[in-house]
Design a protein around this motif. Structure first.
Motif, PDB file in Angstrom:
ATOM      1  N   LYS A 524       4.867  55.008  33.275  1.00 26.81           N
ATOM      2  CA  LYS A 524       3.900  56.102  33.201  1.00 26.81           C
ATOM      3  C   LYS A 524       3.281  56.259  31.812  1.00 26.81           C
ATOM      4  O   LYS A 524       2.087  56.554  31.683  1.00 26.81           O
ATOM      5  CB  LYS A 524       4.571  57.418  33.591  1.00 26.81           C
ATOM      6  N   HIS A 525       4.079  56.122  30.749  1.00 27.49           N
ATOM      7  CA  HIS A 525       3.623  56.576  29.439  1.00 27.49           C
ATOM      8  C   HIS A 525       3.575  55.496  28.354  1.00 27.49           C
ATOM      9  O   HIS A 525       2.864  55.670  27.366  1.00 27.49           O
ATOM     10  CB  HIS A 525       4.547  57.696  28.929  1.00 27.49           C
ATOM     11  N   SER A 526       4.318  54.425  28.486  1.00 28.48           N
ATOM     12  CA  SER A 526       4.501  53.545  27.329  1.00 28.48           C
ATOM     13  C   SER A 526       3.342  52.582  27.081  1.00 28.48           C
ATOM     14  O   SER A 526       3.171  52.092  25.968  1.00 28.48           O
ATOM     15  CB  SER A 526       5.785  52.722  27.520  1.00 28.48           C
ATOM     16  N   LYS A 527       2.550  52.253  28.137  1.00 32.28           N
ATOM     17  CA  LYS A 527       1.498  51.237  28.043  1.00 32.28           C
ATOM     18  C   LYS A 527       2.089  49.895  27.612  1.00 32.28           C
ATOM     19  O   LYS A 527       1.470  49.113  26.877  1.00 32.28           O
ATOM     20  CB  LYS A 527       0.407  51.661  27.063  1.00 32.28           C
ATOM     21  N   ALA A 528       3.320  49.643  28.048  1.00 32.97           N
ATOM     22  CA  ALA A 528       4.008  48.417  27.660  1.00 32.97           C
ATOM     23  C   ALA A 528       3.614  47.272  28.573  1.00 32.97           C
ATOM     24  O   ALA A 528       3.179  47.470  29.713  1.00 32.97           O
ATOM     25  CB  ALA A 528       5.516  48.635  27.708  1.00 32.97           C
ATOM     26  N   THR A 529       3.790  46.045  28.053  1.00 34.68           N
ATOM     27  CA  THR A 529       3.561  44.843  28.855  1.00 34.68           C
ATOM     28  C   THR A 529       4.872  44.192  29.265  1.00 34.68           C
ATOM     29  O   THR A 529       4.872  43.262  30.083  1.00 34.68           O
ATOM     30  CB  THR A 529       2.731  43.827  28.060  1.00 34.68           C
ATOM     31  N   ARG A 530       5.973  44.661  28.694  1.00 35.00           N
ATOM     32  CA  ARG A 530       7.270  44.103  29.052  1.00 35.00           C
ATOM     33  C   ARG A 530       8.352  45.126  28.693  1.00 35.00           C
ATOM     34  O   ARG A 530       8.196  45.920  27.760  1.00 35.00           O
ATOM     35  CB  ARG A 530       7.520  42.796  28.307  1.00 35.00           C
ATOM     36  N   ALA A 531       9.445  45.060  29.437  1.00 36.89           N
ATOM     37  CA  ALA A 531      10.596  45.927  29.179  1.00 36.89           C
ATOM     38  C   ALA A 531      11.875  45.115  29.355  1.00 36.89           C
ATOM     39  O   ALA A 531      11.869  44.054  30.010  1.00 36.89           O
ATOM     40  CB  ALA A 531      10.580  47.123  30.123  1.00 36.89           C
ATOM     41  N   TRP A 532      12.964  45.628  28.764  1.00 39.58           N
ATOM     42  CA  TRP A 532      14.250  44.953  28.825  1.00 39.58           C
ATOM     43  C   TRP A 532      15.338  45.965  29.180  1.00 39.58           C
ATOM     44  O   TRP A 532      15.338  47.099  28.659  1.00 39.58           O
ATOM     45  CB  TRP A 532      14.615  44.321  27.486  1.00 39.58           C
ATOM     46  N   HIS A 540      36.208  48.741  24.239  1.00 40.09           N
ATOM     47  CA  HIS A 540      36.797  50.078  24.224  1.00 40.09           C
ATOM     48  C   HIS A 540      36.648  50.800  25.558  1.00 40.09           C
ATOM     49  O   HIS A 540      36.956  51.992  25.652  1.00 40.09           O
ATOM     50  CB  HIS A 540      36.150  50.921  23.118  1.00 40.09           C
ATOM     51  N   GLY A 541      36.168  50.103  26.556  1.00 39.46           N
ATOM     52  CA  GLY A 541      36.001  50.747  27.850  1.00 39.46           C
ATOM     53  C   GLY A 541      34.817  51.680  27.890  1.00 39.46           C
ATOM     54  O   GLY A 541      34.863  52.721  28.557  1.00 39.46           O
ATOM     55  N   VAL A 542      33.726  51.300  27.207  1.00 38.60           N
ATOM     56  CA  VAL A 542      32.518  52.125  27.177  1.00 38.60           C
ATOM     57  C   VAL A 542      31.356  51.277  27.681  1.00 38.60           C
ATOM     58  O   VAL A 542      31.147  50.139  27.229  1.00 38.60           O
ATOM     59  CB  VAL A 542      32.220  52.633  25.748  1.00 38.60           C
ATOM     60  N   LEU A 543      30.621  51.810  28.628  1.00 38.02           N
ATOM     61  CA  LEU A 543      29.446  51.140  29.150  1.00 38.02           C
ATOM     62  C   LEU A 543      28.252  51.449  28.257  1.00 38.02           C
ATOM     63  O   LEU A 543      27.904  52.610  28.048  1.00 38.02           O
ATOM     64  CB  LEU A 543      29.155  51.604  30.581  1.00 38.02           C
ATOM     65  N   GLU A 544      27.635  50.389  27.733  1.00 39.53           N
ATOM     66  CA  GLU A 544      26.465  50.560  26.863  1.00 39.53           C
ATOM     67  C   GLU A 544      25.224  50.096  27.596  1.00 39.53           C
ATOM     68  O   GLU A 544      25.122  48.938  28.027  1.00 39.53           O
ATOM     69  CB  GLU A 544      26.637  49.771  25.577  1.00 39.53           C
ATOM     70  N   LEU A 545      24.265  51.010  27.749  1.00 42.28           N
ATOM     71  CA  LEU A 545      22.979  50.723  28.374  1.00 42.28           C
ATOM     72  C   LEU A 545      21.898  50.747  27.310  1.00 42.28           C
ATOM     73  O   LEU A 545      21.841  51.684  26.500  1.00 42.28           O
ATOM     74  CB  LEU A 545      22.640  51.774  29.437  1.00 42.28           C
ATOM     75  N   VAL A 546      21.041  49.742  27.334  1.00 49.00           N
ATOM     76  CA  VAL A 546      19.907  49.707  26.408  1.00 49.00           C
ATOM     77  C   VAL A 546      18.654  49.417  27.228  1.00 49.00           C
ATOM     78  O   VAL A 546      18.570  48.379  27.904  1.00 49.00           O
ATOM     79  CB  VAL A 546      20.089  48.630  25.321  1.00 49.00           C
ATOM     80  N   VAL A 547      17.696  50.347  27.173  1.00 49.43           N
ATOM     81  CA  VAL A 547      16.406  50.176  27.846  1.00 49.43           C
ATOM     82  C   VAL A 547      15.338  50.163  26.761  1.00 49.43           C
ATOM     83  O   VAL A 547      15.181  51.142  26.022  1.00 49.43           O
ATOM     84  CB  VAL A 547      16.133  51.293  28.868  1.00 49.43           C
ATOM     85  N   ARG A 548      14.605  49.028  26.661  1.00 54.36           N
ATOM     86  CA  ARG A 548      13.649  48.851  25.558  1.00 54.36           C
ATOM     87  C   ARG A 548      12.319  48.382  26.117  1.00 54.36           C
ATOM     88  O   ARG A 548      12.265  47.666  27.130  1.00 54.36           O
ATOM     89  CB  ARG A 548      14.205  47.824  24.568  1.00 54.36           C
ATOM     90  N   ASP A 549      11.230  48.802  25.452  1.00 53.95           N
ATOM     91  CA  ASP A 549       9.894  48.335  25.851  1.00 53.95           C
ATOM     92  C   ASP A 549       9.078  48.046  24.593  1.00 53.95           C
ATOM     93  O   ASP A 549       9.467  48.426  23.485  1.00 53.95           O
ATOM     94  CB  ASP A 549       9.195  49.371  26.736  1.00 53.95           C
ATOM     95  N   ASN A 550       7.958  47.374  24.769  1.00 53.88           N
ATOM     96  CA  ASN A 550       7.080  47.035  23.647  1.00 53.88           C
ATOM     97  C   ASN A 550       5.810  47.871  23.655  1.00 53.88           C
ATOM     98  O   ASN A 550       4.738  47.411  23.263  1.00 53.88           O
ATOM     99  CB  ASN A 550       6.729  45.544  23.672  1.00 53.88           C
ATOM    100  N   GLY A 551       5.975  49.118  24.109  1.00 48.21           N
ATOM    101  CA  GLY A 551       4.814  49.997  24.250  1.00 48.21           C
ATOM    102  C   GLY A 551       4.403  50.673  22.966  1.00 48.21           C
ATOM    103  O   GLY A 551       4.725  50.238  21.852  1.00 48.21           O
TER     104      GLY A 551
END
Length: 598
Positions: A524-532, A540-551
């Motif tokens: 909706k907002h980023s005007k990105a051409t790609r995301a990851w 340590h038993g921790v779930l790490e989520l990373v959502v990145r874009d090039n917007g």
């Protein structure tokens, strides 16, 4: 500054200034008159200056003692000393006033009585025991006897003092009696000074560390003055002239008495200021062992013991749990006890301390307040932690309950409404085929339209069920659900999910909806051409989520989408970090522990 306090300060300043003016007036006028009338007896300027400095030192210390002292008596005594510090040269000024000089001569040595009483009330501001009262009483009686002896028996002072007119109060001419009283008064004064000095010195030597730190200067000053006073008494008795060195020592020793007094008060005040060190402990509550050690350092009293009230057994016990047995004050009574109670009267602790510290009640009051604050902070901290734990557990139950409700609703829609709609569609298709077989084409067309509407409704229902809780997440976990979610995003998404095995349902659901909301923001907002999208489970038993874009970046943490993500993450005790510099894209990092709180 309060008006009442300002008025008291002005009044004290006026009293001290008036006493200083009176003392300097007597000193200067006496020196001037003596230099004119009796050049042979003119005192040196240096001696006169030193002599005049003594009352000024007393007055300066009176101002300080008035401000920081526990009682008003010492400061008033210091002012009285300055007024009674009458130089012998001043009697040449009043030698022609027959009704005045006898009164002044009768009290011109009373400054010694005042100095002795100042020492006796050091540092508490009042007499400590019966011995002090006896010493003060003997000094006062001897001073009164000397005063009446001068007023009623002395015809005139010695010629080298003044050429005074006849004493208007004299009732008898008994020089032998007056001489005996005069020598006796001076001898008693010197003896009492030695007794006071010796007593204070012995107490200092035998005293504990707190006693020595409170009275650390006065014994030396008093001893020097007592020795010089005794020297002058002996010289007066044998009619010899005292040396200038001893006279200087005497003046310096006298001037050091109020300085020592004020130094002791300042030291006691500094000890009270060190109670602030105890306050730092109160931030984390009352650690009993640490509290006792800090208290001993603050009071400079290694004998300090803190006994805490054991409500369960109804007794006091130390930090190790050992109950208080016997007399905690000691058989010799060298210790005192300070009970500390709450505002409601509930016992908190019992502090055993050196008896000398009872003279500094402000310090002990500060210690009591610090301990009460420490205990209150500890209780408050425990209550807050208990409440927070209850909130965490409650929030965890709510999150788990909501997750179960979503899964149940998705199953109900899938197994209930969707199945009915699919069955209805099949029956409608069968009816349409039969209508065409019988040649009723319009009915077949109508049924085809109805089937199309039914399929649309079924698709919307499936999308609704997927939004409530995707069945793919239930069956395959993040490894299947996230790629499927990324495939529906209009922006190309590179997916890297390495969460081995199945995770707790609440964690999987949270991670899925975080990714869904983040990708919706990208679209909706980023005007990105790609995301990851990256999902990894650390050691340590921790779930790490990373959502990145090039917007375009510049995402606001206060936006509704970001707030929704933060609320979901916070509900499972996770953390979120948002990096979105303008023109450099947006990176959302979420860390969710697998072990839920509570």
């Amino acid at each position: 500054m309060a008006p009442g306090r300002r008025g008291r300060i002005i009044k004290r300043t006026i009293v001290i200034a008036a006493a200083a003016a009176l003392s300097l007036g007597m000193e200067i006028s006496g020196w001037l008159v003596t230099s004119i009338t009796a050049p042979g007896y003119q005192p040196e300027v240096s001696w006169t200056a030193l002599h005049s400095m003594v009352p000024l030192v007393f007055l300066a210390c009176a101002g300080v003692a008035w401000s920081i002292g526990p009682a008003r008596a010492p400061s008033r005594l210091m002012v009285a000393f300055a007024v009674l510090w009458i130089p012998l040269t001043f009697f040449r000024v009043v030698e022609d006033i027959g009704w005045l000089w006898p009164l002044l001569y009768g009290i011109h040595l009373w400054w010694g009585l005042i100095a002795g009483i100042i020492v006796l009330v050091y540092p508490r501001g009042w007499f400590a025991d019966r011995t002090d009262r006896w010493i003060a009483g003997i000094a006062l009686v001897s001073g009164l006897v000397y005063f009446f002896a001068v007023v009623l028996l002395l015809e005139a002072p010695a010629a080298d003092t003044c050429a005074c007119v006849a004493n208007v109060y004299q009732i008898a001419e008994v020089p032998a009696l007056y001489t005996a009283i005069d020598y006796g008064f001076r001898g008693i004064g010197a003896l009492l000074a030695l007794v006071i000095a010796g007593r204070l010195l012995v107490q200092w030597v035998r005293g504990s560390v707190p006693a020595r730190t409170v009275a650390f200067l006065m014994p030396v000053a008093l001893l020097a003055w007592a020795v010089s006073l005794a020297w002058f008494a002996i010289n007066y008795a044998v009619q010899t002239t005292a040396t200038t060195v001893m006279g200087t020592i005497s003046l310096v020793a006298i001037a050091s008495i109020p300085v020592s007094f004020v130094a002791g008060l300042a030291h006691a005040r500094n000890m009270r200021a060190r109670v602030a060190d105890l306050m730092r402990i109160t931030r984390e509550g009352a650690d009993r062992g640490l509290w006792a050690e800090s208290l001993a350092r603050t009071l400079r009293d290694a004998s300090v013991r803190v006994y805490w009230w054991d409500e369960e057994h109804g007794r006091y016990a130390d930090a190790g749990g050992e109950p208080l047995d016997g007399d905690p004050a000691g058989r010799a009574g060298e210790h005192s006890l300070l009970p500390v109670v709450s505002p409601t009267g509930i016992p908190i602790a019992l502090i055993r301390h050196d008896k000398v510290l009872t003279d500094n009640m402000r310090l002990l009051d500060g210690v009591s307040s610090a301990l009460r604050l420490s205990v209150d902070n500890g209780r408050l901290r425990s209550e807050i932690e208990r409440t927070l734990e209850q909130v965490r557990q409650s929030r965890s139950r709510i999150v788990e309950g909501a997750e179960k409700a979503r899964r149940q609703l998705e199953r109900d829609l899938h197994d209930g409404a969707q199945q009915h709609l699919v069955s209805l569609g099949m029956r409608l298709r069968l009816a349409a085929n039969q209508a065409r077989d019988r040649g009723v084409e319009p009915l077949g067309v109508e049924l085809d339209g109805t089937i199309s509407m039914l399929n649309t409704a079924l698709k919307e229902l499936r999308e609704l069920a997927h939004g409530i809780h995707p069945s793919l997440l239930t069956s395959g976990g993040l490894a299947l659900a996230v790629p499927e979610l990324a495939g529906r995003c209009p922006v190309p998404v590179v997916v890297d999910v390495q969460a081995e095995g199945r995770l707790p349902a609440v964690v999987e659901s949270t991670a899925y909806f975080v990714v869904a909301e983040a990708l919706a923001n990208v679209a909706k907002h980023s005007k990105a051409t790609r995301a990851w999208v990256r999902a990894h489970l650390d050691e340590h038993g921790v779930l790490e989520l990373v959502v990145r874009d090039n917007g375009v970046g510049g995402a606001s943490p206060s936006g509704s989408g970001m707030v929704g993500i933060a609320d979901r993450v916070d509900a499972v005790d996770g953390t979120i970090t948002i990096e979105s510099p303008p023109g450099a894209g947006t990176t959302i990092t979420v860390r969710v522990p697998l072990a839920m709180p509570g």
